[in-house]
Design a protein around this motif. Structure first.
Motif, PDB file in Angstrom:
ATOM      1  N   UNK A   1       0.792  -1.263   0.024  1.00 30.73           N
ATOM      2  CA  UNK A   1      -0.026   0.019   0.104  1.00 30.73           C
ATOM      3  C   UNK A   1       0.890   1.044   0.011  1.00 30.73           C
ATOM      4  N   UNK A   2       2.001   1.230   0.926  1.00 35.24           N
ATOM      5  CA  UNK A   2       2.793   2.463   0.704  1.00 35.24           C
ATOM      6  C   UNK A   2       3.363   2.612  -0.501  1.00 35.24           C
ATOM      7  N   UNK A   3       3.787   1.646  -1.084  1.00 37.15           N
ATOM      8  CA  UNK A   3       4.429   1.621  -2.651  1.00 37.15           C
ATOM      9  C   UNK A   3       3.251   2.256  -3.521  1.00 37.15           C
ATOM     10  N   UNK A   4       2.032   1.563  -3.640  1.00 37.34           N
ATOM     11  CA  UNK A   4       1.193   2.224  -4.496  1.00 37.34           C
ATOM     12  C   UNK A   4       1.021   3.825  -4.234  1.00 37.34           C
ATOM     13  N   UNK A   5       0.958   4.065  -2.943  1.00 35.13           N
ATOM     14  CA  UNK A   5       0.499   5.517  -2.338  1.00 35.13           C
ATOM     15  C   UNK A   5       1.612   6.473  -3.006  1.00 35.13           C
TER      16      UNK A   5
ATOM     17  N   UNK B   1      11.915   1.696  -7.464  1.00 37.93           N
ATOM     18  CA  UNK B   1      11.540   0.760  -6.581  1.00 37.93           C
ATOM     19  C   UNK B   1       9.867   0.440  -6.197  1.00 37.93           C
ATOM     20  N   UNK B   2       9.406   1.502  -6.038  1.00 40.80           N
ATOM     21  CA  UNK B   2       8.049   1.298  -5.914  1.00 40.80           C
ATOM     22  C   UNK B   2       7.156   0.550  -7.197  1.00 40.80           C
ATOM     23  N   UNK B   3       7.613   0.999  -8.233  1.00 44.51           N
ATOM     24  CA  UNK B   3       7.082   0.152  -9.626  1.00 44.51           C
ATOM     25  C   UNK B   3       7.258  -1.396  -9.353  1.00 44.51           C
ATOM     26  N   UNK B   4       8.419  -1.728  -8.824  1.00 46.88           N
ATOM     27  CA  UNK B   4       8.965  -3.298  -8.870  1.00 46.88           C
ATOM     28  C   UNK B   4       7.636  -3.891  -7.753  1.00 46.88           C
ATOM     29  N   UNK B   5       7.596  -3.168  -6.831  1.00 49.00           N
ATOM     30  CA  UNK B   5       6.648  -3.701  -5.607  1.00 49.00           C
ATOM     31  C   UNK B   5       5.287  -3.833  -6.208  1.00 49.00           C
ATOM     32  N   UNK B   6       4.886  -2.928  -6.934  1.00 52.12           N
ATOM     33  CA  UNK B   6       3.529  -2.715  -7.404  1.00 52.12           C
ATOM     34  C   UNK B   6       3.372  -3.692  -8.558  1.00 52.12           C
ATOM     35  N   UNK B   7       4.319  -3.897  -9.413  1.00 55.48           N
ATOM     36  CA  UNK B   7       4.251  -4.965 -10.379  1.00 55.48           C
ATOM     37  C   UNK B   7       4.172  -6.277  -9.944  1.00 55.48           C
TER      38      UNK B   7
ATOM     39  N   UNK C   1       3.263   6.888  -5.606  1.00 55.73           N
ATOM     40  CA  UNK C   1       3.291   7.736  -6.976  1.00 55.73           C
ATOM     41  C   UNK C   1       2.230   9.100  -6.581  1.00 55.73           C
ATOM     42  N   UNK C   2       1.024   8.960  -5.981  1.00 55.46           N
ATOM     43  CA  UNK C   2       0.386  10.135  -5.587  1.00 55.46           C
ATOM     44  C   UNK C   2       1.083  11.011  -4.879  1.00 55.46           C
TER      45      UNK C   2
ATOM     46  N   UNK D   1      -0.810   9.936 -11.813  1.00 57.42           N
ATOM     47  CA  UNK D   1       0.526  10.398 -11.295  1.00 57.42           C
ATOM     48  C   UNK D   1       1.639  10.129 -12.009  1.00 57.42           C
ATOM     49  N   UNK D   2       1.848   9.243 -12.908  1.00 59.53           N
ATOM     50  CA  UNK D   2       2.793   8.913 -13.775  1.00 59.53           C
ATOM     51  C   UNK D   2       2.823   9.874 -14.946  1.00 59.53           C
ATOM     52  N   UNK D   3       1.716  10.429 -15.357  1.00 64.66           N
ATOM     53  CA  UNK D   3       1.502  11.385 -16.311  1.00 64.66           C
ATOM     54  C   UNK D   3       1.711  12.888 -15.793  1.00 64.66           C
TER      55      UNK D   3
END
Length: 690
Positions: free
Chosen positions: A328-332, A350-356, A334-335, A373-375
């Motif tokens: 959840x922290x990794x997903x959050x 690093x967060x993208x790896x955990x989300x993936x 980005x925002x 957020x990526x945009x």
């Protein structure tokens, strides 16, 4: 005896802070009253006599910067007042010290509303039964929220037996307001403002602000603002000022609450000052923050205008805590970074790896937040995008159609073409074309035309299904929406007759040229007209109404290295022409003339060879990455149309990738261009490369 005397003197000093020594403006806590003069001449020796004679306590507030009071019911709005207000209480409410940090308190054993009949001094540690009976038991905001069903119920409980701190009542009201429907919430808030105990509760909040626990003070302000109390009222500005004065009492949890509260508030002098103080405090305490959630909350609401140095420090702190990050922290994150307007590629990777790795089960709102957020951060991670697209395509049946379409719009903004997901949606639309509404039709057409997405034999069936759905909406579609839909269709080289006949009516064209975004409408009409003329279609009717001529397009890319390489390959500048403007407002970087076998180049200065019947024109286009989908060679919509139309005008298109050529030396660029210009079968030996 000495303890009793000290207790009495302490309570005496507390009362002395509540009584005005000068002439001040008298206002209610929300600023909803008229001015009144209050004179007082008293000293500590005749305190009780003053109360017996009807003297009312008063409270003085100071605001160094801005003091705003809302004008309501013919009340005068006051701005820039340094001495704030005096309040008259319906009954004497003695200032009470916190029971957990003071040994003595002053309570009333009488029931009269206006007079203090008797003052009793007692020890907080005493087990006196009478004191216990007269002292109300504090009640938590959670218990209040459970026992009460409306905001008025909370105020009723407060009026019957007010307890310290008043923040519990505000927090309980906000908790109740959050759990009821919006319409009911608005009605309840109106009743709250009209409740006779609301002003008294506001008086309590301001009286207790300087001795209330700092976290309770922050919770009070948060609940007050969320409940809709105007920000320019005396109470809100007073709380802001006291929070600013006591900001050094902030602990780790208070930092997150304060940053959250400030994010919801409108700009004003006290908010600006408090935000500046918060940034200084975060800069000092960033390495002491232990909880990831609190760190992310502070980062999210610290503000985009925060200094780069502080953003970097927060980024380093987040990287240091990466081993504590949950999914959840990794997903959050980005925002959080998007809210900070800070592009940390290392942290995002690093967060993208955990989300993936944990994409399955990810909620729709989280997926939308990540892509948006990526945009905002201009962050492109193909593996992340592909994992999200594959997850949605694999679980396609659990998603609503509008959810899939919305995700495709976000992918289109990121220039990533999710082929499998788009094929799944095509199949769904062909099976159930009636499931599309007008908004979905426009969005699907835009995405598929922008990506130039073609799905083999199913493409024609898909376009027919979309045309049928569009035809069913013609009777209630605006002219601009109709133009947008047909613009997307013509990019995909499809021209439905019924919508085209509707669009090409004189009144519709005139409306498009005189209302809305005229510049954009003219551009799309030109593209549509060009497609009708150049594409192989049964509909040969072009737009006959004169359209304003668009400005000539600027060269997409200028690279002297390409010009030098062409000069070497083609034997000087006479072998090519640069910056060529073509009909239909098309532009090419370089034009060359060759025989149909692409083995011989004709010089522009030789008129006989240039007019040979076996001559073919070549268009050299220098293109950036943006004309292709992300990390692919698949051309996007308008660029695919340009190549299609250049072929229709008799050109052989030669594409030169800028990003590839930039890395090459001149000799390597010459070799690359020579292989692109001449056919594989041709082996020119008379070309001077020196």
């Amino acid at each position: 005896m000495n303890n009793k005397a000290g207790s009495f003197l302490w309570n005496l000093r507390q009362f002395s802070t509540l009584v005005s020594r000068s002439r001040t403006l008298r206002l209610c806590p929300l600023g909803f009253c008229k001015a009144k003069n209050v004179h007082s001449n008293w000293n500590s020796r005749n305190l009780l006599n003053d109360f017996d004679s009807g003297m009312q306590p008063s409270f003085r507030y100071f605001s160094r910067d801005v003091f705003l009071l809302k004008s309501v019911d013919d009340c005068t709005q006051t701005k820039g007042v340094s001495n704030a207000a005096v309040f008259r209480f319906d009954r004497i409410l003695c200032p009470r010290r916190l029971s957990f940090d003071a040994k003595h308190s002053c309570v009333s054993d009488g029931t009269a509303d206006n007079d203090l009949k008797k003052v009793t001094i007692y020890r907080a540690s005493s087990e006196d039964a009478h004191s216990k009976e007269m002292k109300p038991n504090p009640v938590s905001h959670r218990k209040l929220a459970q026992e009460c069903n409306s905001l008025s119920d909370v105020l009723d409980m407060f009026s019957r037996a007010p307890t310290f701190p008043s923040s519990n009542y505000f927090s309980a009201m906000w908790t109740i307001a959050r759990r009821i429907p919006d319409d009911q919430r608005r009605f309840e808030i109106q009743l709250m403002f009209r409740h006779p105990a609301f002003n008294q509760l506001c008086e309590h909040a301001m009286r207790e602000a300087k001795m209330m626990h700092y976290s309770h003070l922050l919770f009070s302000l948060n609940a007050i603002v969320k409940l809709g109390v105007p920000q320019n009222t005396l109470m809100v500005q007073t709380l802001l000022r006291i929070i600013q004065e006591r900001i050094n009492e902030c602990d780790e949890k208070d930092l997150s609450v304060l940053s959250t509260v400030l994010e919801t508030m409108e700009p004003c002098a006290n908010v600006h000052a408090l935000r500046a103080g918060l940034q200084i405090l975060v800069d000092q305490q960033v390495w002491k923050i232990e909880h990831v959630f609190i760190l992310q909350t502070v980062m999210k609401y610290i503000g985009k205008d925060t200094s780069v140095a502080l953003k970097k420090k927060l980024e380093m702190k987040a990287l240091k805590e990466l081993d504590k990050f949950s999914v959840v922290n990794s997903q959050h994150m980005f925002e959080v970074l998007a809210a900070m307007n800070h592009r940390s590629v290392v942290l995002l990777n690093e967060c993208s790896k955990m989300v993936t790795d944990n994409i399955h089960g990810c909620p729709f709102k989280v997926l939308v937040s990540i892509l948006q957020s990526c945009k905002d951060l201009r962050y492109q991670n193909e593996n992340l995008f592909k994992s999200i697209a594959d997850y949605v395509a694999t679980t396609f049946d659990i998603w609503k159609l509008k959810q899939v379409v919305f995700l495709l719009i976000l992918f289109e903004n990121l220039n990533f073409r999710p082929s499998d997901l788009m094929d799944k949606l095509m199949e769904k639309i062909m099976e159930e074309p009636e499931s599309l509404n007008m908004k979905s039709i426009l969005a699907v057409l835009h995405v598929y035309s922008s990506f130039n997405h073609v799905c083999g034999s199913q493409n024609k069936e898909f376009l027919e299904a979309m045309a049928s759905a569009l035809t069913g909406c013609l009777h209630h579609m605006s002219s601009e929406n109709l133009l947008n839909a047909l613009y997307s269709f013509c990019i995909m080289n499809y021209f439905p007759l019924a919508p085209l006949n509707q669009l090409l009516k004189n009144n519709v064209i005139n409306e498009l040229l005189t209302s809305g975004d005229v510049k954009k409408n003219v551009h799309k009409l030109h593209v549509l007209n060009t497609c009708l003329e150049l594409d192989n279609t049964a509909y040969h009717k072009a737009v006959h109404i004169p359209l304003p001529q668009p400005p000539p397009p600027l060269p997409l890319y200028q690279n002297p290295k390409i010009e030098k390489a062409l000069s070497r390959i083609l034997g000087g500048e006479g072998g090519f022409s640069k910056n060529v403007q073509l009909p239909h407002n098309y532009h090419i970087d370089f034009e060359i003339r060759m025989d149909t076998n692409r083995s011989q180049v004709f010089s522009f200065s030789d008129g006989n060879e240039a007019s040979a019947t076996n001559m073919q024109r070549g268009a050299v286009l220098c293109v950036p990455k943006c004309v292709y989908c992300l990390n692919s060679s698949h051309p996007r919509g308008l660029f695919a149309v340009k190549m299609r139309h250049l072929n229709a005008m008799g050109f052989h298109v030669i594409l030169v990738h800028n990003w590839e050529l930039k890395k090459l030396k001149l000799e390597d660029a010459v070799t690359l261009l020579k292989n692109k210009i001449y056919s594989v079968e041709a082996h020119p030996t008379n070309i001077n490369l020196e």
